[in-house]
Structure formats: structure tokens, C-alpha cells
Design an enzyme around this catalytic site. Structure first.
Site, PDB file in Angstrom:
ATOM      1  N   GLU A 142       0.760  -2.764  13.951  1.00  0.00           N
ATOM      2  CA  GLU A 142      -0.232  -2.661  12.872  1.00  0.00           C
ATOM      3  C   GLU A 142      -1.632  -2.957  13.416  1.00  0.00           C
ATOM      4  O   GLU A 142      -2.594  -2.288  13.087  1.00  0.00           O
ATOM      5  CB  GLU A 142       0.116  -3.653  11.756  1.00  0.00           C
ATOM      6  CG  GLU A 142      -0.836  -3.604  10.580  1.00  0.00           C
ATOM      7  CD  GLU A 142      -0.416  -4.520   9.427  1.00  0.00           C
ATOM      8  OE1 GLU A 142       0.270  -5.519   9.691  1.00  0.00           O
ATOM      9  OE2 GLU A 142      -0.784  -4.228   8.284  1.00  0.00           O
ATOM     10  N   SER A 159       0.844  -1.195   0.000  1.00  0.00           N
ATOM     11  CA  SER A 159       0.000   0.000   0.000  1.00  0.00           C
ATOM     12  C   SER A 159       0.881   1.247   0.000  1.00  0.00           C
ATOM     13  O   SER A 159       1.903   1.282   0.698  1.00  0.00           O
ATOM     14  CB  SER A 159      -0.892   0.029   1.244  1.00  0.00           C
ATOM     15  OG  SER A 159      -1.590  -1.180   1.369  1.00  0.00           O
TER      16      SER A 159
HETATM   17  C1  LIG Z   1      -5.892  -4.018   0.854  1.00  0.00           C
HETATM   18  C2  LIG Z   1      -4.617  -4.732   1.168  1.00  0.00           C
HETATM   19  C3  LIG Z   1      -3.494  -3.998   1.520  1.00  0.00           C
HETATM   20  C4  LIG Z   1      -2.288  -4.656   1.807  1.00  0.00           C
HETATM   21  N1  LIG Z   1      -1.183  -3.898   2.099  1.00  0.00           N
HETATM   22  C5  LIG Z   1       0.005  -4.517   2.317  1.00  0.00           C
HETATM   23  C6  LIG Z   1       1.193  -3.751   2.544  1.00  0.00           C
HETATM   24  O1  LIG Z   1       1.169  -2.513   2.568  1.00  0.00           O
HETATM   25  N2  LIG Z   1       2.365  -4.404   2.711  1.00  0.00           N
HETATM   26  C7  LIG Z   1       2.443  -5.763   2.695  1.00  0.00           C
HETATM   27  O2  LIG Z   1       3.545  -6.292   2.889  1.00  0.00           O
HETATM   28  N3  LIG Z   1       1.335  -6.528   2.463  1.00  0.00           N
HETATM   29  C8  LIG Z   1       0.131  -5.932   2.274  1.00  0.00           C
HETATM   30  N4  LIG Z   1      -0.995  -6.689   2.018  1.00  0.00           N
HETATM   31  C9  LIG Z   1      -0.843  -8.135   1.860  1.00  0.00           C
HETATM   32  C10 LIG Z   1      -1.430  -8.946   3.017  1.00  0.00           C
HETATM   33  O3  LIG Z   1      -0.632  -8.803   4.171  1.00  0.00           O
HETATM   34  C11 LIG Z   1      -1.486 -10.419   2.540  1.00  0.00           C
HETATM   35  O4  LIG Z   1      -2.390 -10.475   1.464  1.00  0.00           O
HETATM   36  C12 LIG Z   1      -1.938 -11.332   3.650  1.00  0.00           C
HETATM   37  O5  LIG Z   1      -0.940 -11.451   4.624  1.00  0.00           O
HETATM   38  C13 LIG Z   1      -2.292 -12.738   3.121  1.00  0.00           C
HETATM   39  O6  LIG Z   1      -1.265 -13.242   2.368  1.00  0.00           O
HETATM   40  P1  LIG Z   1      -1.533 -13.879   0.903  1.00  0.00           P
HETATM   41  O7  LIG Z   1      -2.336 -12.896   0.137  1.00  0.00           O
HETATM   42  O8  LIG Z   1      -0.216 -14.321   0.365  1.00  0.00           O
HETATM   43  O9  LIG Z   1      -2.452 -15.144   1.170  1.00  0.00           O
HETATM   44  P2  LIG Z   1      -1.994 -16.566   1.715  1.00  0.00           P
HETATM   45  O10 LIG Z   1      -1.094 -16.405   2.883  1.00  0.00           O
HETATM   46  O11 LIG Z   1      -1.482 -17.370   0.560  1.00  0.00           O
HETATM   47  O12 LIG Z   1      -3.364 -17.166   2.213  1.00  0.00           O
HETATM   48  C14 LIG Z   1      -4.344 -17.748   1.334  1.00  0.00           C
HETATM   49  C15 LIG Z   1      -5.470 -18.311   2.189  1.00  0.00           C
HETATM   50  O13 LIG Z   1      -4.978 -19.362   3.049  1.00  0.00           O
HETATM   51  C16 LIG Z   1      -5.280 -19.089   4.418  1.00  0.00           C
HETATM   52  N5  LIG Z   1      -4.173 -19.514   5.284  1.00  0.00           N
HETATM   53  C17 LIG Z   1      -2.839 -19.280   5.081  1.00  0.00           C
HETATM   54  N6  LIG Z   1      -2.125 -19.800   6.096  1.00  0.00           N
HETATM   55  C18 LIG Z   1      -3.012 -20.369   6.967  1.00  0.00           C
HETATM   56  C19 LIG Z   1      -2.873 -21.057   8.215  1.00  0.00           C
HETATM   57  N7  LIG Z   1      -1.695 -21.250   8.790  1.00  0.00           N
HETATM   58  N8  LIG Z   1      -4.010 -21.467   8.830  1.00  0.00           N
HETATM   59  C20 LIG Z   1      -5.246 -21.245   8.274  1.00  0.00           C
HETATM   60  N9  LIG Z   1      -5.418 -20.621   7.075  1.00  0.00           N
HETATM   61  C21 LIG Z   1      -4.322 -20.185   6.445  1.00  0.00           C
HETATM   62  C22 LIG Z   1      -5.444 -17.560   4.457  1.00  0.00           C
HETATM   63  O14 LIG Z   1      -6.255 -17.173   5.552  1.00  0.00           O
HETATM   64  C23 LIG Z   1      -6.101 -17.269   3.122  1.00  0.00           C
HETATM   65  O15 LIG Z   1      -7.481 -17.490   3.174  1.00  0.00           O
HETATM   66  C24 LIG Z   1      -2.213  -6.073   1.738  1.00  0.00           C
HETATM   67  C25 LIG Z   1      -3.363  -6.806   1.383  1.00  0.00           C
HETATM   68  C26 LIG Z   1      -4.549  -6.155   1.109  1.00  0.00           C
HETATM   69  C27 LIG Z   1      -5.752  -6.974   0.733  1.00  0.00           C
END
Ligand SMILES: Cc1cc2nc3c(=O)[nH]c(=O)nc-3n(C[C@H](O)[C@H](O)[C@H](O)COP(=O)(O)OP(=O)(O)OC[C@H]3O[C@@H](n4cnc5c(N)ncnc54)[C@H](O)[C@@H]3O)c2cc1C
Length: 376
Positions: free
Chosen positions: A239, A156
Site C-alpha cells: 500500500e 474505500s
Molecule cells: C480516506 C480514507 C480511506 C480509507 N480507506 C480504508 C480502506 O479502504 N480499508 C480499510 O481497512 N481502512 C481504510 N481507512 C481507515 C484507515 O486505515 C484508519 O482510519 C487508520 O488506520 C486510523 O485508524 P482509526 O481511524 O481507527 O484511528 P485510531 O487508530 O483510533 O487513531 C486515533 C489517533 O490516535 C493516534 N494513534 C493511534 N495509535 C498510536 C500510536 N501507537 N502512537 C501514536 N499515535 C497513535 C493516531 O495517529 C490518530 O491520530 C481509510 C481512512 C481514510 C481516512
């Protein structure tokens, strides 16, 4: 904890309310975040409201955390836009205060407050989101500096950022939590490329960041080389830790709007029941916020209870906006005049992903708040 304001807190709240009344115009409220945000952030800084709890020597007000909670609550109630430096104020600054060198504090903290420096957070990668320990962006030591290569995603504000808090793998042989190094990276350095990503709302708030042989001075390491995991955990606690009051106050004004809509359009008994349940849930999460505030005031570190407030708010926000669309009926589909509820519903989808997904927050609550056995 006594949940009422002390006379001193009540005076702070009253003074803040009158300042908001005098300074927050509709133009600022409705303005585009980046332009209106800069003016608004400067006003907040000049009035001494940016960095309320930060030490005075770095431009903060040295105020207690209860003032910060009151500030967040009143700002959300007034529907004021956030300070443009959301990540600097909420994450990078507190992390530098906790782990940074004197030089890092002197160099960055005041500039974060004044919005001279906008920050972004480079944690997530295509293969490392919930599991941050899977980070693969590398930082190799070469002639007195680090050379960074790799890709971050969903960052972001990266498109307007001057600096980035970056988690890198500095030991190529290492795995998981070991061998990570936390760097402060100049976003204007050669080799940094930002590509905006468009969200479901149509806006482009977040970005991909590509790092190609970006040189970062060793002085920009926060804490120890290889000790990045602990530093990243401080960032993540901040955060989620201090946001509860803002989220709850934001949800309250959202539910009040929903109630007004229900009165205007008429609601079925089932819808009325659902609205009442949201109001009751909101009151419960308010007390969880006070528990978080107590931990913060006693230890200076946000507790895991902040995960509870974030989880509740993000899921409630989706339910509330969905209910509003139901009340609007076919009108909910109309795109004219920036349909408020439609935009809120679309944006709320990201709420249960950003700052920890609902599943991850449930794991944290189970293990660290309720003391249940680890899931794996
Ligand atoms: C609007 C927005 C702003 C953001 N801003 C930033 C930012 O500024 N900087 C930054 O670094 N990131 C940012 N993010 C990223 C955000 O931190 C990640 O999208 C989030 O941590 C999830 O990671 P992923 O998308 O890789 O999903 P994944 O980790 O691949 O997860 C996929 C699915 O699997 C589930 N899952 C994963 N591991 C487990 C577990 N151990 N137990 C149960 N379920 C699990 C998750 O809940 C999810 O439903 C942003 C995301 C959004 C949507």
C-alpha cells in the site's frame, strides 16, 4: 543507483507519453471516477500498462519495477485518473502473487487487471484502525467453510467492489497478532451489507461493511489459517511501498499550480518563502523514492522508506492546499463551479489518516528506518 533513465527506460517513457497524449481526453480527466474510470482502466489494460510488474502468465507485463515507477510518475504528471482497481492492483493482487495458491492466482489476477473484478480492503473496524491486531470480526469454521460475522469501516470502493481482502479473527481464544486469518470474500455473497459514508468533501468514497453469517469457502484463505498477520503486513507494505512516485509527481503538479496562482494573485514574501520550501522538500523526497525503488528492485519487497514518502506527501499536500486558499482570500469560501483548491484542502485531511496515520508512520520511520528503540 544511476538516477537517469537507461536508454531502454527512456524509450518506455517516450512511448508511454505519446500513448497518454493520444488516449487521455479531457472527458476522461474530468469524468466521474466510476464511469470514466472503467473505460480508462480498460484502455490501460489493453495497452499492457495495468500490472506492469506482474508475471506474464497472469496477464502482467513482467516489467522491472523501474517501469512501474515511470508509469506512476507519467500518469500523475498528466493528471490521469487512476485505474479503477486501485486496491486490486496495489494491494490485493500483489498479496495474492506473494502468498496465494495457484488457483487463487488463476482465478483473480487477470480479472483485477481487466477491472472485471473491483476489490476493497476490509481491515479497519470501529475498534481496530492503527492497531490492526485488535480485529474482532470473526471467522468460525463450520462444515468445510468459514462463517464470517462482524463489521468493517472506512472501506474505500466497497460500494462498487466485487471482492474484499478481509482480516478476521479465526481463533476466538487468540489475542493480538495470533489467530488472525486472511480471507478473499465475495462481496455479492448473502449476508454482506454495504453502507456508504459521506466524507467532508461531500463525496461517499468509503463505506461500512456488515457481515452476517457470510459463508466463505476454505479455499479462499490466503496462506495459513491463523497466519493472517504476516499476509496483512505484505498488503500494507505494498500500500505504501510503490506509491511514492505517484505521490511525488502529484505533489509536483499541485505545487506548479500553486506557483501559477501565486504569480496571478501576488504573494507576500512569507508566502513566497513557504512555496520555495515546499519545492525544496519535494526534491528531497524524490531521492527517498529512489532509495525505496532500489530496495524493491533488490528484494522484490517494498521497504519501510515508502512510509517516509507517504508521510511527507500527505502533510505537504495539506500545507500546499492551505497556502492556495490563503492566496485566494475570501474567494476560497465560494462554492460555485466546484472550487478546486477548496475540494483539495478538504480531501487532504484524509491523507494523513488513510494508509497509516502520520503518528504511526513516524513510529515506523523511527523504529524500522532509523533503528531507534521501540516506543512500547
Ligand atoms: C480516506 C480514507 C480511506 C480509507 N480507506 C480504508 C480502506 O479502504 N480499508 C480499510 O481497512 N481502512 C481504510 N481507512 C481507515 C484507515 O486505515 C484508519 O482510519 C487508520 O488506520 C486510523 O485508524 P482509526 O481511524 O481507527 O484511528 P485510531 O487508530 O483510533 O487513531 C486515533 C489517533 O490516535 C493516534 N494513534 C493511534 N495509535 C498510536 C500510536 N501507537 N502512537 C501514536 N499515535 C497513535 C493516531 O495517529 C490518530 O491520530 C481509510 C481512512 C481514510 C481516512
Amino acid at each position: 543507483m544511476d538516477l537517469r533513465d537507461t536508454p531502454e527506460e527512456a524509450a518506455f517513457r517516450a512511448q508511454l507519453r505519446s500513448w497518454i497524449g493520444e488516449n487521455l481526453t479531457d472527458e476522461i480527466r474530468r469524468g466521474r471516477f466510476e464511469e470514466a474510470g472503467r473505460d480508462w482502466s480498460r484502455k490501460l489494460h489493453e495497452a499492457g500498462y495495468a500490472g506492469l510488474t506482474w508475471p506474464k502468465e497472469y496477464g502482467g507485463a513482467g516489467a522491472p519495477y523501474s517501469h512501474q515507477a515511470i508509469f506512476l510518475e507519467e500518469m500523475a504528471r498528466a493528471e490521469a485518473p487512476p485505474h479503477l482497481g486501485v486496491i486490486g492492483l496495489g494491494m490485493a493482487g500483489p498479496t495474492i502473487i506473494a502468498h496465494g495458491t495457484e488457483e487463487q492466482k488463476a482465478r483473480h489476477l487477470e480479472k483485477i487487471l481487466s477491472t472485471e473484478e473491483i476489490w476493497c480492503q476490509g481491515f479497519s473496524e470501529p475498534g481496530a484502525g492503527s492497531d490492526l491486531s485488535a480485529v474482532r470480526t470473526t471467522a468460525r469454521r463450520e462444515n468445510g467453510h468459514f462463517v464470517v460475522d462482524g463489521q468493517k469501516v472506512w472501506s474505500s470502493f466497497a460500494h462498487i467492489a466485487d471482492w474484499c481482502i478481509l482480516v478476521t479473527r479465526s481463533d476466538p481464544e487468540s489475542e493480538r497478532h495470533a489467530g488472525l486469518t486472511y480471507l478473499l470474500v465475495d462481496m455479492h455473497a448473502p449476508g454482506v451489507e454495504v453502507r456508504p459514508l459521506r466524507q467532508i468533501t461531500g463525496e461517499a468514497e468509503f463505506n461500512e461493511i456488515f457481515f452476517t453469517r457470510v459463508e466463505v469457502p476454505v479455499e479462499n484463505v490466503v496462506a495459513e489459517i491463523g497466519g493472517g498477520w504476516q499476509v496483512a503486513m505484505t498488503t500494507l507494505l505494498h500500500e505504501r511501498g510503490t506509491l511514492g512516485f505517484a505521490l511525488t509527481a502529484g505533489l509536483e503538479s499541485q505545487i506548479r499550480k500553486l506557483i501559477a496562482l501565486a504569480k496571478e494573485r501576488g504573494a507576500t514574501p512569507v508566502q513566497r518563502d513557504a512555496i520555495a520550501r515546499e519545492w525544496i522538500g519535494l526534491q528531497a523526497v524524490r531521492y527517498t523514492n529512489y532509495r525505496s525503488l532500489t530496495t524493491l528492485m533488490k528484494t522484490g519487497i517494498p521497504g519501510p522508506q515508502g512510509s517516509g514518502a507517504k508521510l511527507w506527501w500527505s502533510e505537504a499536500n495539506q500545507r500546499v492546499t492551505k497556502l492556495a486558499l490563503e492566496l485566494l482570500g475570501p474567494e476560497a469560501q465560494v462554492l460555485e463551479n466546484g472550487n478546486y483548491w477548496q475540494h483539495q484542502q478538504l480531501r487532504s485531511r484524509g491523507n494523513t489518516i488513510e494508509a497509516g496515520t502520520s503518528e504511526i508512520l513516524r513510529n515506523i520511520i523511527a523504529e524500522r528506518v532509523l533503528g531507534l528503540p521501540r516506543s512500547r
